[in-house]
Design a protein around this motif. Sequence first.
Motif, PDB file in Angstrom:
ATOM      1  N   LEU A 194     -14.873  35.165  45.867  1.00  0.00           N
ATOM      2  CA  LEU A 194     -14.792  36.011  47.064  1.00  0.00           C
ATOM      3  C   LEU A 194     -15.866  35.618  48.072  1.00  0.00           C
ATOM      4  O   LEU A 194     -15.610  35.577  49.285  1.00  0.00           O
ATOM      5  N   ASP A 195     -17.045  35.301  47.584  1.00  0.00           N
ATOM      6  CA  ASP A 195     -18.142  34.883  48.462  1.00  0.00           C
ATOM      7  C   ASP A 195     -17.807  33.571  49.165  1.00  0.00           C
ATOM      8  O   ASP A 195     -18.003  33.437  50.376  1.00  0.00           O
ATOM      9  N   VAL A 196     -17.265  32.616  48.431  1.00  0.00           N
ATOM     10  CA  VAL A 196     -16.883  31.325  49.012  1.00  0.00           C
ATOM     11  C   VAL A 196     -15.785  31.520  50.059  1.00  0.00           C
ATOM     12  O   VAL A 196     -15.836  30.941  51.150  1.00  0.00           O
ATOM     13  N   ILE A 197     -14.809  32.353  49.749  1.00  0.00           N
ATOM     14  CA  ILE A 197     -13.711  32.614  50.693  1.00  0.00           C
ATOM     15  C   ILE A 197     -14.250  33.225  51.974  1.00  0.00           C
ATOM     16  O   ILE A 197     -13.894  32.804  53.074  1.00  0.00           O
ATOM     17  N   ARG A 198     -15.116  34.227  51.842  1.00  0.00           N
ATOM     18  CA  ARG A 198     -15.675  34.880  53.039  1.00  0.00           C
ATOM     19  C   ARG A 198     -16.469  33.912  53.913  1.00  0.00           C
ATOM     20  O   ARG A 198     -16.460  34.014  55.124  1.00  0.00           O
ATOM     21  N   LYS A 199     -17.180  32.978  53.273  1.00  0.00           N
ATOM     22  CA  LYS A 199     -17.986  32.022  54.033  1.00  0.00           C
ATOM     23  C   LYS A 199     -17.129  30.947  54.691  1.00  0.00           C
ATOM     24  O   LYS A 199     -17.489  30.422  55.739  1.00  0.00           O
ATOM     25  N   HIS A 200     -15.995  30.603  54.074  1.00  0.00           N
ATOM     26  CA  HIS A 200     -15.212  29.460  54.531  1.00  0.00           C
ATOM     27  C   HIS A 200     -14.073  29.836  55.498  1.00  0.00           C
ATOM     28  O   HIS A 200     -13.767  29.083  56.412  1.00  0.00           O
ATOM     29  N   ILE A 201     -13.443  30.980  55.287  1.00  0.00           N
ATOM     30  CA  ILE A 201     -12.300  31.390  56.107  1.00  0.00           C
ATOM     31  C   ILE A 201     -12.805  32.222  57.283  1.00  0.00           C
ATOM     32  O   ILE A 201     -13.558  33.166  57.102  1.00  0.00           O
ATOM     33  N   PRO A 202     -12.377  31.879  58.504  1.00  0.00           N
ATOM     34  CA  PRO A 202     -12.849  32.614  59.699  1.00  0.00           C
ATOM     35  C   PRO A 202     -12.092  33.934  59.905  1.00  0.00           C
ATOM     36  O   PRO A 202     -11.159  34.022  60.703  1.00  0.00           O
ATOM     37  N   PHE A 203     -12.495  34.973  59.188  1.00  0.00           N
ATOM     38  CA  PHE A 203     -11.815  36.266  59.276  1.00  0.00           C
ATOM     39  C   PHE A 203     -11.969  36.936  60.630  1.00  0.00           C
ATOM     40  O   PHE A 203     -11.224  37.843  60.950  1.00  0.00           O
ATOM     41  N   GLY A 204     -12.899  36.488  61.452  1.00  0.00           N
ATOM     42  CA  GLY A 204     -13.145  37.119  62.745  1.00  0.00           C
ATOM     43  C   GLY A 204     -12.238  36.653  63.868  1.00  0.00           C
ATOM     44  O   GLY A 204     -12.442  37.041  65.018  1.00  0.00           O
ATOM     45  N   LEU A 205     -11.216  35.853  63.570  1.00  0.00           N
ATOM     46  CA  LEU A 205     -10.324  35.371  64.616  1.00  0.00           C
ATOM     47  C   LEU A 205      -9.554  36.528  65.239  1.00  0.00           C
ATOM     48  O   LEU A 205      -9.104  37.441  64.545  1.00  0.00           O
ATOM     49  N   LYS A 206      -9.389  36.466  66.547  1.00  0.00           N
ATOM     50  CA  LYS A 206      -8.630  37.495  67.253  1.00  0.00           C
ATOM     51  C   LYS A 206      -7.144  37.174  67.151  1.00  0.00           C
ATOM     52  O   LYS A 206      -6.742  36.009  67.070  1.00  0.00           O
ATOM     53  N   GLU A 207      -6.333  38.223  67.168  1.00  0.00           N
ATOM     54  CA  GLU A 207      -4.883  38.041  67.073  1.00  0.00           C
ATOM     55  C   GLU A 207      -4.368  37.157  68.205  1.00  0.00           C
ATOM     56  O   GLU A 207      -3.492  36.316  67.995  1.00  0.00           O
ATOM     57  N   ASP A 210     -12.449  46.908  43.852  1.00  0.00           N
ATOM     58  CA  ASP A 210     -12.206  47.112  42.421  1.00  0.00           C
ATOM     59  C   ASP A 210     -13.382  46.635  41.566  1.00  0.00           C
ATOM     60  O   ASP A 210     -13.761  47.296  40.599  1.00  0.00           O
ATOM     61  N   LEU A 211     -13.946  45.493  41.926  1.00  0.00           N
ATOM     62  CA  LEU A 211     -15.093  44.980  41.168  1.00  0.00           C
ATOM     63  C   LEU A 211     -16.318  45.864  41.352  1.00  0.00           C
ATOM     64  O   LEU A 211     -17.020  46.161  40.382  1.00  0.00           O
ATOM     65  N   ASP A 212     -16.580  46.277  42.590  1.00  0.00           N
ATOM     66  CA  ASP A 212     -17.742  47.121  42.863  1.00  0.00           C
ATOM     67  C   ASP A 212     -17.654  48.466  42.150  1.00  0.00           C
ATOM     68  O   ASP A 212     -18.662  49.018  41.716  1.00  0.00           O
ATOM     69  N   GLU A 231      -6.287  41.126  49.961  1.00  0.00           N
ATOM     70  CA  GLU A 231      -6.601  40.773  48.572  1.00  0.00           C
ATOM     71  C   GLU A 231      -8.112  40.729  48.333  1.00  0.00           C
ATOM     72  O   GLU A 231      -8.607  41.247  47.331  1.00  0.00           O
ATOM     73  N   VAL A 232      -8.838  40.106  49.253  1.00  0.00           N
ATOM     74  CA  VAL A 232     -10.301  40.019  49.117  1.00  0.00           C
ATOM     75  C   VAL A 232     -10.914  41.410  49.125  1.00  0.00           C
ATOM     76  O   VAL A 232     -11.754  41.737  48.275  1.00  0.00           O
ATOM     77  N   SER A 233     -10.484  42.250  50.055  1.00  0.00           N
ATOM     78  CA  SER A 233     -11.025  43.608  50.150  1.00  0.00           C
ATOM     79  C   SER A 233     -10.721  44.429  48.902  1.00  0.00           C
ATOM     80  O   SER A 233     -11.583  45.158  48.399  1.00  0.00           O
ATOM     81  N   GLN A 234      -9.489  44.315  48.404  1.00  0.00           N
ATOM     82  CA  GLN A 234      -9.098  45.076  47.219  1.00  0.00           C
ATOM     83  C   GLN A 234      -9.892  44.640  45.995  1.00  0.00           C
ATOM     84  O   GLN A 234     -10.394  45.484  45.242  1.00  0.00           O
TER      85      GLN A 234
END
Length: 91
Positions: A15-28, A57-59, A50-53
């Motif tokens: 999850l950490d690698v995904i958050r660092k690598h994928i640009p989730f801040g892109l505007k629609e 769940d892990l936390d 999926e990442v958020s869920q």
Amino acid sequence: MSRKPDTKTAMYQLLDVIRKHIPFGLKEADMCQGICRGCSKKMMEMLDAEVSQWQADLDNELAEPTLADLVFMEKLARRTEKVLHRNKLMN
């Protein structure tokens, strides 16, 4: 010889690698321009959900990921990355 992490630790790391690598801040508006080669918006929404869920769940110790869960998450992230590359939203 180092030990492999358990699945919970491995999911946190993934999850950490995904958050660092994928640009989730892109505007629609940025995702939906020009020729579309796969829907970046839908892929980003699905990966973000999926990442958020999994994070929640892990936390909250509600789920213990399996190897299949790890493989699924990695494949989803790779597919999302490919779509973003095809649509020139990632370098």
